[in-house]
Each structure stands twice: as structure tokens, then as C-alpha cells.
Design an enzyme around this catalytic site. Sequence first.
Site, PDB file in Angstrom:
ATOM      1  N   TYR A 224       0.908  -1.042   0.178  1.00  0.00           N
ATOM      2  CA  TYR A 224      -0.088  -0.223  -0.064  1.00  0.00           C
ATOM      3  C   TYR A 224       0.760   0.718  -0.194  1.00  0.00           C
ATOM      4  O   TYR A 224       0.508   1.955  -1.105  1.00  0.00           O
ATOM      5  CB  TYR A 224      -1.132   0.266   0.772  1.00  0.00           C
ATOM      6  CG  TYR A 224      -2.425  -0.940   0.885  1.00  0.00           C
ATOM      7  CD1 TYR A 224      -3.247  -0.586   0.178  1.00  0.00           C
ATOM      8  CD2 TYR A 224      -2.221  -2.180   1.133  1.00  0.00           C
ATOM      9  CE1 TYR A 224      -4.658  -1.313  -0.195  1.00  0.00           C
ATOM     10  CE2 TYR A 224      -3.609  -3.182   0.974  1.00  0.00           C
ATOM     11  CZ  TYR A 224      -4.393  -3.228  -0.151  1.00  0.00           C
ATOM     12  OH  TYR A 224      -5.804  -3.602   0.020  1.00  0.00           O
TER      13      TYR A 224
ATOM     14  N   GLU B 200      -9.222  -7.516   5.032  1.00  0.00           N
ATOM     15  CA  GLU B 200      -7.996  -8.069   4.049  1.00  0.00           C
ATOM     16  C   GLU B 200      -7.289  -9.421   5.356  1.00  0.00           C
ATOM     17  O   GLU B 200      -7.098 -10.349   5.390  1.00  0.00           O
ATOM     18  CB  GLU B 200      -6.720  -7.322   3.737  1.00  0.00           C
ATOM     19  CG  GLU B 200      -7.574  -7.037   1.809  1.00  0.00           C
ATOM     20  CD  GLU B 200      -7.020  -5.867   1.552  1.00  0.00           C
ATOM     21  OE1 GLU B 200      -5.400  -6.012   1.214  1.00  0.00           O
ATOM     22  OE2 GLU B 200      -7.115  -5.830   0.752  1.00  0.00           O
TER      23      GLU B 200
END
Length: 402
Positions: free
Chosen positions: A98, A140
Site C-alpha cells: 500500500y 484483508e
Amino acid sequence: MLSAQSAPVVRATLPVVGASLATITELFYRRLFEERPELLRHLFNRTNQATGAQREALAGSVAAFATLLVERPDERPDAILARIAHKHVSLGITPDKYPLVGRHLLGAVAEVLGDAVTPEVGAAWDEVYWLMANALIAIEARLYAEAGVENGDVWRRMEIAELRRESADAVSLVLRRPDGRPTAAFRPGQYVSVRVELPDGAHQIRQYSLSTAPDHKTWRITVKREKAADGTVPDGEVSSWLHAHAKVGDLLDVSLPAGDLVLPEAGTPLFLASAGIGITPMLSMLGHLALTSSTRPVTVVHADRSPHDHVHGDEQADLVSRLTGADLHLWYENDAHRSPAANVFTGRATLDHLAPTPDTTAYLCGPLPFMRMVRGELLTKGLHPSAIHYEVFGPDLWRDHP
């Protein structure tokens, strides 16, 4: 929720950012792959990059997320987040990706918009990105924990136990664990990722729905050979490889199951609409309903080019016949007369003669024009938008996220 200082900035700049998102995402991917070329070879779908479909999907998800942040600040856009998170889990995405994505995405925003990105604007859009990223990381992490694995540890070796030719362009692969133990549990409607090594050494990944009920010792996927419509991009790399090379006894890298298009356990009526290879998640749902002797009212709609192209057509009809409250409606663009069954029509599908009750939950899978048509007719017939769910094979280009 956006901070008080960022919300008005995002609201004011959303039109200009939204209008430039196609350029921003194109630059983002170019910068990302220049720094990390292995991501294009071994993680991202090269065909979707060539067509621009992945860029369009990314632009749509960012725009939708930002719009919801400013228009509905007290709601979290769970439909968008869940779909992306499940796809990420099926690829084994981990939190360390990310910051890399954020750096290149926000860098692309600054480069494309230039002087319009003041420090205040940059900080506001940085907040949008990290609100989305942190929400995805949390979802997630929960999905990995529910599967009982460490973040990203989703790949398993699976053996091809059976290979069946279903049509000229579709083949079914029955997968089992090499050690003979039962396969991992999944929910009706979910999918797995398959990773193969191509002749140039690249590893490419594609998702395929699990097309049987989830109580078997094996999994089954049905792979349609994807062909480029106009020759401007390559044929489907993974589907073509599987059709040409897969054989019984081979080992494949397959992910744990994922996907948010899953059958609910409530007793309300169901509407299952599919077209083409979109039948696969519906078969899993029908198989589960049949094995559990469900008495739920179920309307099944399927559209295809012809009876010959209708993959798993006999199996679908058998599963529907085993359900006391189910009925099947078929549309074929041609050759419908070859099928003697009732409720078989020639032409493109329509819901004109169907009347689902307002408490119906609908599941759609197939080409986008088909799903848009079905969704529009279901809304006209009184279904609430929240009761209509869908699965897209490939990048999610359905901008309104039903």
C-alpha cells in the site's frame, strides 16, 4: 470519515480530479511498473493493462470511494471495499504494497494536476487514499485470519484430478489436494485464483468461480478460452495456456477461496441470473440448495448464444429439477428450437414475463450489458438496489456499484 479540514477540499476538487483520473491512473501504472517491472510480469493482468480495463477500474473505484466520503460521510462504502479486498486476498496482497501504490498514485495526481495540487489539496487526497487503504488492510487481515493463514499465504499446490471438455471453448478442471485430504471450505459463489508460468517466464493470475457445491473433497473450475474480439490485444493468456497444456496429474498454483458474491442462509426468495460462463457461481449456489433440500423459491434465468454453447446446461436443469420451489428460464440467441423444454425462448433475455416478489435477493453474473439489463428490469419490478448483487469476471467497470 474524512477530517473536517479535508472534507471541503475533497468536495471542491473532486470534479477536476475525477475528470483527470484516466490520465492519472495511466501515469500511475507507468511509474509503478518502471520501478517494479516484476509486478506486471508476476501479479497484474497484462491483458487488462493492454486494454486499459484495469486503469478504468481503478479510476472508477477511487472516484466512487471519494464521492461517497463527501456525500455520505457517516457510511462506509462496504460494497466497494469488500469486492476489492476479496480480490486482493485471492492474489495474496500484503500491507507492504500500500505505501508503494500510494506514493505512485499521489505522485501521479500531483504531476497531472500540477499547480492545482497545493499542499492542502495534496494532504486531503492523501487522507482519502489512506482511508481507503487502511480500510482494505483491515478487511484483508480479517479475511486472512478467518482462513487461518498469515497475510498473503494463500497459494497451494493442487492436482488436476479430472479434465472435461464442456464445449468448444470451455473446459472443466477438477482439482484435489495432492495429499488426498479434503479441500478448503468455501461459500457458494466464491472463486479461486490460478497462477501459471507462461513461455516467457512470466507468472500470470486469473480468477475462476468454483462451479460445484462446497461439500466435495475436490474443487471444480470451468475455464472459458478468452479470445480477443478484434485482434488488437492478445487472447487470454492463462485460459489459452490451460486449454493448450493442462492435463490430468498436473500440479497448479491455486489460491484459497475468496469472493463476496455468496449465497445467504435466509429463507427469502432467490433470483439467479447468468449469461455465458457466468453460470459457474450459480451452479455452486444451486448445488448447495439441492444438497440441503432447500424449499426456497428460486427463479433461475440463463442466456446463451445457443444450446450448444450452454456450458453445464444439463447439470443446471438437473439441479433446478431437484428443488421443489425452483423454475428455469432459458434464452438462446439462436437454435432455441433444439431444446424441447418449457420456458425456452429465442432472442436476447428479458424479464417481461417474470414477477419477482419485493423480498427477493438477486445474484447476477455475465457480461456487463446483460447484468445492466437484468438489474434495470429488477429495479423496475420493485427490488431494492441493496438486494441485487453481482460478480464481474475481470476488472469491475460497473461504475455505479449496485
